[in-house]
Design a protein around this motif. Structure first.
Motif, short mmCIF file in Angstrom:
data_model
loop_
_atom_site.label_atom_id
_atom_site.label_comp_id
_atom_site.label_asym_id
_atom_site.label_seq_id
_atom_site.Cartn_x
_atom_site.Cartn_y
_atom_site.Cartn_z
N VAL A 120 -57.01 3.53 -11.99
CA VAL A 120 -56.94 2.25 -12.67
C VAL A 120 -58.29 1.54 -12.62
N ILE A 121 -58.94 1.63 -11.47
CA ILE A 121 -60.26 1.02 -11.32
C ILE A 121 -61.25 1.63 -12.31
N ALA A 122 -61.21 2.94 -12.46
CA ALA A 122 -62.10 3.60 -13.41
C ALA A 122 -61.85 3.10 -14.83
N ILE A 123 -60.58 2.91 -15.18
CA ILE A 123 -60.23 2.46 -16.53
C ILE A 123 -60.68 1.02 -16.77
N ILE A 124 -60.33 0.13 -15.84
CA ILE A 124 -60.68 -1.29 -16.05
C ILE A 124 -62.19 -1.49 -16.00
N GLU A 125 -62.87 -0.80 -15.08
CA GLU A 125 -64.32 -0.92 -15.00
C GLU A 125 -64.97 -0.43 -16.30
N TYR A 126 -64.41 0.61 -16.88
CA TYR A 126 -64.92 1.12 -18.16
C TYR A 126 -64.74 0.08 -19.26
N ILE A 127 -63.58 -0.57 -19.29
CA ILE A 127 -63.33 -1.63 -20.26
C ILE A 127 -64.36 -2.75 -20.12
N ILE A 128 -64.67 -3.10 -18.87
CA ILE A 128 -65.69 -4.13 -18.61
C ILE A 128 -67.06 -3.64 -19.05
N ASP A 129 -67.43 -2.42 -18.64
CA ASP A 129 -68.76 -1.88 -18.95
C ASP A 129 -69.00 -1.82 -20.46
N LYS A 130 -67.96 -1.42 -21.19
CA LYS A 130 -68.11 -1.22 -22.64
C LYS A 130 -67.78 -2.48 -23.44
N LYS A 131 -67.39 -3.54 -22.73
CA LYS A 131 -67.02 -4.81 -23.38
C LYS A 131 -65.94 -4.60 -24.45
N LEU A 132 -64.92 -3.85 -24.09
CA LEU A 132 -63.83 -3.56 -25.00
C LEU A 132 -62.84 -4.73 -25.06
N PRO A 133 -62.16 -4.91 -26.19
CA PRO A 133 -61.22 -6.04 -26.33
C PRO A 133 -59.81 -5.72 -25.82
N THR A 134 -59.66 -4.68 -25.04
CA THR A 134 -58.34 -4.21 -24.58
C THR A 134 -57.63 -5.27 -23.75
N ASP A 135 -56.35 -5.51 -24.04
CA ASP A 135 -55.51 -6.43 -23.27
C ASP A 135 -54.88 -5.62 -22.13
N VAL A 136 -55.06 -6.08 -20.89
CA VAL A 136 -54.65 -5.32 -19.71
C VAL A 136 -53.70 -6.14 -18.84
N SER A 137 -52.58 -5.54 -18.42
CA SER A 137 -51.68 -6.14 -17.42
C SER A 137 -51.48 -5.12 -16.30
N LEU A 138 -51.74 -5.54 -15.08
CA LEU A 138 -51.61 -4.66 -13.92
C LEU A 138 -50.67 -5.27 -12.89
N LEU A 139 -49.60 -4.55 -12.58
CA LEU A 139 -48.74 -4.87 -11.44
C LEU A 139 -49.11 -3.90 -10.32
N TYR A 140 -49.55 -4.46 -9.18
CA TYR A 140 -50.14 -3.64 -8.11
C TYR A 140 -49.45 -3.97 -6.79
N SER A 141 -48.69 -3.00 -6.27
CA SER A 141 -47.88 -3.20 -5.07
C SER A 141 -48.50 -2.54 -3.84
N ASN A 142 -48.46 -3.27 -2.71
CA ASN A 142 -48.90 -2.74 -1.43
C ASN A 142 -47.96 -3.22 -0.33
N ARG A 143 -48.07 -2.61 0.84
CA ARG A 143 -47.22 -3.04 1.95
C ARG A 143 -47.55 -4.45 2.40
N ASP A 144 -48.86 -4.75 2.54
CA ASP A 144 -49.27 -6.09 2.96
C ASP A 144 -50.64 -6.40 2.35
N GLU A 145 -51.07 -7.63 2.48
CA GLU A 145 -52.30 -8.07 1.83
C GLU A 145 -53.56 -7.34 2.29
N PRO A 146 -53.73 -7.05 3.60
CA PRO A 146 -54.94 -6.33 4.01
C PRO A 146 -55.08 -4.94 3.39
N GLU A 147 -53.97 -4.37 2.88
CA GLU A 147 -54.02 -3.04 2.29
C GLU A 147 -54.32 -3.05 0.79
N ILE A 148 -54.59 -4.22 0.22
CA ILE A 148 -54.91 -4.29 -1.21
C ILE A 148 -56.35 -3.85 -1.43
N ALA A 149 -56.53 -2.63 -1.89
CA ALA A 149 -57.87 -2.10 -2.13
C ALA A 149 -58.43 -2.63 -3.45
#
Length: 236
Positions: A120-149
């Motif tokens: 996902v990071i590769a995809i979103i970073e590519y969208i940023i790098d290329k200045k694409l107009p893509t609309d993105v929604s990410l639901l990202y689940s982890n056990r706890d906050e310190p584990e959010i990479a």
């Protein structure tokens, strides 16, 4: 798909258990956002699953380096990664995988847990790098906050691009951050946070059971089956 030597240039600690490894390839690797590579530590025993494993690219193809990210454990493969020093070389086979982002996608969504965030990071970073107009929604689940990479990167990207929306949720304890949700990704959370479900291409990366559960959830809320793209991480 080719075999290419990589030279370790940088190590980045993402959480207490997750680390990124940035390599300079001997020759440029042409890959698409969402693809992966195989790191080969046992060159004599190519069929050795313990030392030759698959990892997603966690960097945009537009970068001059390639990055992979791993939740490190006590496994032999993790120990080899842990012991890598700057300027060490390792062989890789790349690119691999067909669950990829294409610039023609106008709206995309992600249902992700834990280390499934790497492509996902590769995809979103590519969208940023290329200045694409893509609309993105990410639901990202982890056990706890310190584990959010990659939280710092994701927060920055959605701050500079209003078409990128990231929703964090944790499952094991009430979050301290008021902007972080509590609970597993379910139908109620999905419908509350993700718009235009019938128009989006949805990407699901992670362990097989989670991938299948999230694919089933997509169908429940009205996603088109042909718009669901999934990749299971096996033996990760």
């Amino acid at each position: 798909m080719r075999e290419i030597r990589l030279r370790l240039a940088e190590r980045i600690k993402r959480t207490e258990t997750i680390e990124s490894f940035r390599f300079i390839p001997q020759e440029k690797i042409e890959f698409m956002p969402g693809q992966f590579l195989q790191l080969i530590f046992d060159e004599a025993g190519r069929a050795n699953p313990g030392l030759n494993k698959y990892l997603s690219f966690s960097s945009s193809p537009a970068k001059d380096y390639v990055e992979v990210t791993k939740r490190l454990s006590e496994s032999s493969f993790s120990q080899r990664l842990k012991n890598l020093k700057i300027d060490d070389n390792v062989l890789c086979k790349a690119p691999l995988g067909s669950c990829v982002f294409r610039e023609s996608y106008e709206k995309i969504g992600f249902l992700i847990g834990g280390i499934g965030i790497t492509p996902v990071i590769a995809i979103i970073e590519y969208i940023i790098d290329k200045k694409l107009p893509t609309d993105v929604s990410l639901l990202y689940s982890n056990r706890d906050e310190p584990e959010i990479a990659f939280k710092k990167e994701l927060d920055y990207w959605q701050a500079i691009n209003k078409k990128i929306k990231v929703f964090y949720t944790v499952t094991d304890c009430e979050p301290k951050d008021k902007n972080c949700l509590f609970g597993r990704i379910d139908k109620e959370m999905f419908l509350a946070k993700v718009e235009d479900t019938g128009e989006r291409a949805f990407f699901i990366f992670g362990p097989p059971r989670m991938v299948e559960a999230m694919a089933a959830l997509c169908l429940q809320v009205g996603c088109k089956e042909e718009n669901i793209r999934k990749e299971s991480f096996i033996g990760y």
